[in-house]
Design a protein around this motif. Structure first.
Motif, PDB file in Angstrom:
ATOM      1  N   GLN A  22       0.830  -1.204   0.000  1.00  9.27           N
ATOM      2  CA  GLN A  22       0.000   0.000   0.000  1.00  9.27           C
ATOM      3  C   GLN A  22       0.864   1.254   0.000  1.00  9.27           C
ATOM      4  N   ALA A  74      -4.301   1.018   7.017  1.00  8.62           N
ATOM      5  CA  ALA A  74      -4.133   1.053   5.568  1.00  8.62           C
ATOM      6  C   ALA A  74      -5.241   0.197   4.980  1.00  8.62           C
ATOM      7  N   GLN A  76      -7.496  -1.001   1.148  1.00  8.53           N
ATOM      8  CA  GLN A  76      -7.631  -1.039  -0.304  1.00  8.53           C
ATOM      9  C   GLN A  76      -9.079  -1.365  -0.636  1.00  8.53           C
ATOM     10  N   SER A 100      -8.275  -4.455   4.602  1.00 11.86           N
ATOM     11  CA  SER A 100      -7.811  -3.393   5.495  1.00 11.86           C
ATOM     12  C   SER A 100      -7.023  -3.968   6.661  1.00 11.86           C
TER      13      SER A 100
END
Length: 210
Positions: A22, A74, A76, A100
């Protein structure tokens, strides 16, 4: 609770692998008035910790010096699933496929030049893997001038929804609709769901389990 258990990433290795793919993470510290401050940051996971570089002065550093407890995440977002994929009228059927990772930990400002140089080199390896730069050493002025934030995780949990909660038939139907909708991420999402395109059509190649 059963569904929540199926959404948890059980492999620590997969969590770390995901983190280092990420580009952006978000760190949350607590300001002097008790409000959370969330900042997007470049980061790398190395040697069991999250490292970020920063200007040597700023509110987030003051926050962390005052209160070392921080949050980090983080994520996606893979694909938004429109409600009409499963119902012609029920908007509550809309969903999102995602991955996540959320961390609770303790932050420090690294003072050791050797550790600072290591963190900066790990950041460069992540964001500029093609090279084209001189490896940083602890004696370089830039290492002295930049601040390095280190977060040591207390808890690190990952969640994912990539079709593992669906039966094979439903997963194939959703994958077909994703490809028909043709978002920029469609083929990548279908691949992560464990679906491949063949001459005979879409087929399940693997179970989407992490």
């Amino acid at each position: 609770m059963q569904l929540l258990g199926r959404l948890e990433i059980k492999s620590q290795e997969r969590i770390i692998e995901f983190l280092n793919k990420q580009e952006t993470g978000r760190v949350c510290s607590i300001d002097e008035n008790g409000y959370p401050q969330i900042i997007p940051m470049n980061f790398v996971y190395a040697n069991g910790s999250i490292y970020m570089h920063s200007h040597p002065r700023g509110e987030k550093l003051e926050n962390m010096t005052r209160n070392s407890k921080v949050g980090f995440e983080a994520d996606q977002s893979l694909e938004f699933l429109p409600s009409y994929f499963t119902s012609p009228t029920d908007a509550s059927q809309a969903d999102t496929l995602y991955i996540s990772v959320v961390i609770k930990g303790n932050a420090t400002i690294v003072s050791n030049p050797k550790e600072k140089a290591m963190a900066l080199n790990e950041l460069m390896k992540k964001y500029q893997p093609e090279g084209g730069y001189e490896e940083l050493s602890q004696n370089m002025k830039v290492v002295e001038e930049v601040a390095i934030i280190k977060i040591v995780p207390v808890t690190m949990r990952g969640k994912y929804k990539i079709g593992q909660h669906m039966d094979k038939k439903t997963r194939l139907e959703i994958a077909k609709k994703i490809l028909e909708r043709n978002s920029s991420n469609a083929k990548h999402t279908v691949n992560i769901m464990g679906i491949i395109e063949t001459k005979e059509g879409l087929q399940v190649s693997k179970e989407p389990n992490w």
